[in-house]
Design a protein around this motif. Structure first.
Motif, PDB file in Angstrom:
ATOM      1  N   THR A  23       0.903  -1.044   0.000  1.00  0.00           N
ATOM      2  CA  THR A  23       0.000   0.000   0.000  1.00  0.00           C
ATOM      3  C   THR A  23       0.948   1.095   0.000  1.00  0.00           C
ATOM      4  N   ASN A 186      -5.699   3.672  -2.268  1.00  0.00           N
ATOM      5  CA  ASN A 186      -4.319   3.811  -1.832  1.00  0.00           C
ATOM      6  C   ASN A 186      -3.481   4.312  -2.995  1.00  0.00           C
ATOM      7  N   THR A 201      -3.753   7.230   1.899  1.00  0.00           N
ATOM      8  CA  THR A 201      -5.056   6.578   1.746  1.00  0.00           C
ATOM      9  C   THR A 201      -6.164   7.629   1.730  1.00  0.00           C
TER      10      THR A 201
END
Length: 219
Positions: A23, A186, A201
């Motif tokens: 991420t 993300n 995010t």
């Protein structure tokens, strides 16, 4: 400590998913002005030297065209008003946090949850395999900050405050390297030679999480 243990379990699950995933309108016009024409080069001058009581007092630079180095990123990242530094360590966070127990994560590395006022606000991961190898000066490989809506500007990264409208983050963090399609979008930003990962995010239009990992390999 039951509360902390439960919170730790939840965050371990979230962190494992995030790291293996590899991420109110714009907060206000003042935050956007920090990334303005006043930033004249890759090494833009620092803002005012007054107390760190507003985003305008934080150092910002034009997002580097070749991507962020770890030093550049830390130079514009503030956690509870304290500028971070590279290599990132527990000691570099100052006294703002209470640490959760040091425990192995599912990858076998050492994981520590970060609490503030009995509320979990983030976590860090070390590449060391045993708890005994980790000290306050051990370099952190992965850092996630999940926000603290009780403290305005709890984290500021290149003039943009967490827990505010996501907006156009490229203005603050530069070129997008990768964008995931999910309910929580993300977005990865370019780092020099892709030597580490910088991710934000977007949760329901709010800038809600910062994840920085592979820091031990960073340039």
């Amino acid at each position: 400590m039951k509360k902390k243990t439960f919170a730790l379990i939840m965050v371990l699950t979230a962190a494992a998913s995030a790291f293996t995933g590899c991420t109110s309108a714009e907060s206000d016009s003042s935050s956007a002005k920090n990334i303005s024409a006043e930033s004249t080069s890759d090494n833009a001058a620092e803002t005012s030297s007054g107390e760190l009581d507003s985003i305008s007092d934080h150092h910002v630079i034009e997002p580097p065209a070749e991507g962020w180095t770890a030093d550049e990123l830390m130079s514009v990242t503030y956690l509870y008003g304290k500028q971070l530094e590279y290599p990132l360590t527990l000691a570099s966070f100052g006294d703002s946090f209470e640490l959760g127990d040091k425990e192995p994560n599912i990858a076998g590395y050492v994981h520590v949850s970060l609490f503030r006022d009995d509320k979990i606000v983030g976590n860090v991961v070390f590449k060391e395999k045993t708890v005994d190898e980790v000290t306050n000066d051990t370099p952190i490989d992965q850092f996630m900050f999940i926000g603290d809506d009780s403290v305005p500007d709890s984290l500021v990264i290149n003039g943009k405050s967490i827990d505010t409208d996501y907006g156009d983050m490229t203005e603050y963090l530069g070129e997008v390297f990768e964008n995931s399609d999910s309910s929580e979008t993300n977005v990865f930003y370019k780092t020099k030679d892709n030597s580490f990962n910088l991710r934000t995010t977007n949760k329901n239009g709010i800038f809600s999480i910062v994840s920085i990992y592979d820091l031990c390999d960073a340039k």
